[in-house]
Design an enzyme around this catalytic site. Structure first.
Site, PDB file in Angstrom:
ATOM      1  CG  HIS A 162      -1.970  -1.061   1.129  1.00  0.00           C
ATOM      2  ND1 HIS A 162      -2.606  -1.586   2.063  1.00  0.00           N
ATOM      3  CD2 HIS A 162      -3.088  -1.383  -0.042  1.00  0.00           C
ATOM      4  CE1 HIS A 162      -3.567  -2.295   1.612  1.00  0.00           C
ATOM      5  NE2 HIS A 162      -3.663  -2.192   0.394  1.00  0.00           N
ATOM      6  CD  GLU A 165      -0.762   0.348   4.591  1.00  0.00           C
ATOM      7  OE1 GLU A 165      -0.272  -0.773   4.413  1.00  0.00           O
ATOM      8  OE2 GLU A 165      -1.836   0.512   4.594  1.00  0.00           O
ATOM      9  CG  HIS A 306      -0.105  -4.134   5.011  1.00  0.00           C
ATOM     10  ND1 HIS A 306      -0.816  -3.521   4.008  1.00  0.00           N
ATOM     11  CD2 HIS A 306       0.408  -5.421   4.420  1.00  0.00           C
ATOM     12  CE1 HIS A 306      -1.015  -4.508   2.974  1.00  0.00           C
ATOM     13  NE2 HIS A 306      -0.068  -5.755   3.297  1.00  0.00           N
ATOM     14  CD  GLU A 365      -2.232  -4.024   9.024  1.00  0.00           C
ATOM     15  OE1 GLU A 365      -1.637  -2.790   8.906  1.00  0.00           O
ATOM     16  OE2 GLU A 365      -3.125  -4.593   8.077  1.00  0.00           O
TER      17      GLU A 365
HETATM   18 ZN   LIG Z   1      -1.957  -2.140   4.088  1.00  0.00          ZN
END
Ligand SMILES: [Zn+2]
Length: 395
Positions: A162, A165, A306, A365
């Site tokens: 992403h 990110e 992420h 994350e």
């Molecule tokens: Zn992401």
């Protein structure tokens, strides 16, 4: 650092002279037969750079070597044209310097140019690092896979699936630098000895899956059709900080054929700064390259980095193997991040990876806050997650 082979030199001798593991010297020179070096051939010594020294009054090889804690023969090896008994004032010689410092500084806006420069620098200092192009982004940037180690177990990390990110790329690259330093300097990381990882693991890294999107977020729209398109998708707004997609508005982590239709039915139906899964799965060059890579490599485990939330997703429809739980519990123990097995979200790389290969796959994350996470969090994120990187190698 390059040296030229002299009569009687061996890799074993270089390993001793420079205090570098012999396996790293062997792997830095894949075209060389380690058991029969040719006089005059060039050998790359990993973990070293050279600096130029200008001879001053009173300098001798003995004095320089003792000042800089080098062996005299390392100076002789680096300066074959110099007669140590007849040093001339003003003469320039090369001095080997063991690299004990990071060359990657993750704590800065980490765009594609920074990544390219850092990969190039690391590759020069650590030639046992391997790299290969696995595809191109929509705008034609090379998608590179880095590999390190000689083990049968292939562990894969990726970052910046992403766009906003991108801090994940910075974290990965700084950890890679620390791993390389620990190998050449024979040092532990957090008390963990890493030399055996090199033998047991082949680490595969795609540090930036969406380079066009990262550059869009950090540098604004590029000149030309792709910049115009991105501006249109972004409703004319020049602030791209909420942009997660690739340059043409496809969310790369919603592109994989793992219940893709379920996600597609509730997501944007046209290009968008985030969440648009494409008109069908695997339409984008970035996702095709990542799917082909997984198909080619037989990953023993896969970690997709992420931001944000300080959680680790580790399941998909119960298809994950039982050891996924053991591994995620260790990730959690070393980081404090919370393991989450199931979430109402599909068509991600981790989902598809688990479904296709039935091997442990994780979406990690990093950090806590609102994307894009501010750089002030970089050092904290790095410190709290270094254990996850290590655990992915020893678990
Ligand atoms: Zn992401």
């Amino acid at each position: 650092m390059n040296v030229k082979v002299r009569k009687g030199d061996t890799f074993w001798y270089y390993a001793k002279l420079f205090n570098i593991p012999m396996k790293l010297i062997i792997d830095s020179n894949p075209q060389v037969n380690p058991s029969s070096l040719t006089i005059g051939e060039t050998i790359q010594i990993p973990g070293y750079q050279t600096v130029t020294h200008t001879i001053q009054q009173g300098d001798t090889f003995w004095k320089l070597a003792s000042e800089k804690r080098l062996s005299i023969d390392s100076l002789a090896l680096l300066n074959p044209q110099v007669n140590p008994k007849q040093l001339q004032i003003g003469q320039r010689i090369s001095i080997p310097v063991k690299v004990t410092y990071r060359v990657v500084d993750g704590n800065r806006p980490y765009d594609f140019d920074v990544l390219t420069q850092d990969v190039s620098t690391l590759y020069t200092i650590y030639p046992f690092l391997r790299k290969q192009v696995i595809g191109q982004s929509v705008m034609g940037k090379d998608l590179e896979e880095l590999q390190i180690g000689r083990g049968a177990k292939v562990v894969h990390w990726n970052g910046s699936f992403h766009a906003n990110e991108w801090i994940t790329t910075a974290v990965i690259m700084q950890f890679l630098n620390d791993y390389l330093l620990s190998l050449t300097n024979k040092e532990t990381i957090r008390g963990v000895e890493t030399s055996s990882f090199y033998d047991q693991v082949t680490l595969s890294i795609v540090p930036m899956v969406d380079p066009d999107g990262v550059d869009l977020v950090l540098n604004g729209p590029p000149e030309g059709e792709f910049g115009d398109l991105a501006l249109k998708i972004n409703d004319g707004q020049t602030d791209f900080s909420n942009w997660k997609a690739n340059i043409r508005g496809v969310d790369l982590n919603n592109q994989f054929p793992a219940k893709w239709e379920v996600d597609a039915a509730r997501k944007p139906t046209e290009p968008s700064p985030r969440d648009f899964p494409g008109y069908e799965p695997l339409t984008e060059p970035e996702t095709i390259a990542m799917a082909e890579l997984a198909g080619a490599r037989n990953f023993e485990k896969m970690l997709a980095f992420h931001t944000q939330g300080e959680v680790i997703y580790w399941g998909y429809e119960g298809l994950e193997p039982s050891r996924s739980m053991t591994i995620v519990n260790e990730f959690s123990r070393v980081s404090g991040y919370e393991p989450i097995r199931f979430v109402d979200s599909f068509s991600g790389y981790k989902d598809w990876f688990i479904q296709e290969f039935r091997q442990p796959g994780f979406t990690v994350e990093l950090g806590e806050g609102t994307n894009p996470l501010p750089l002030e969090q970089f050092d904290e994120i790095y410190q709290e997650t270094i254990g996850i990187f290590l655990a992915s190698l020893y678990m």
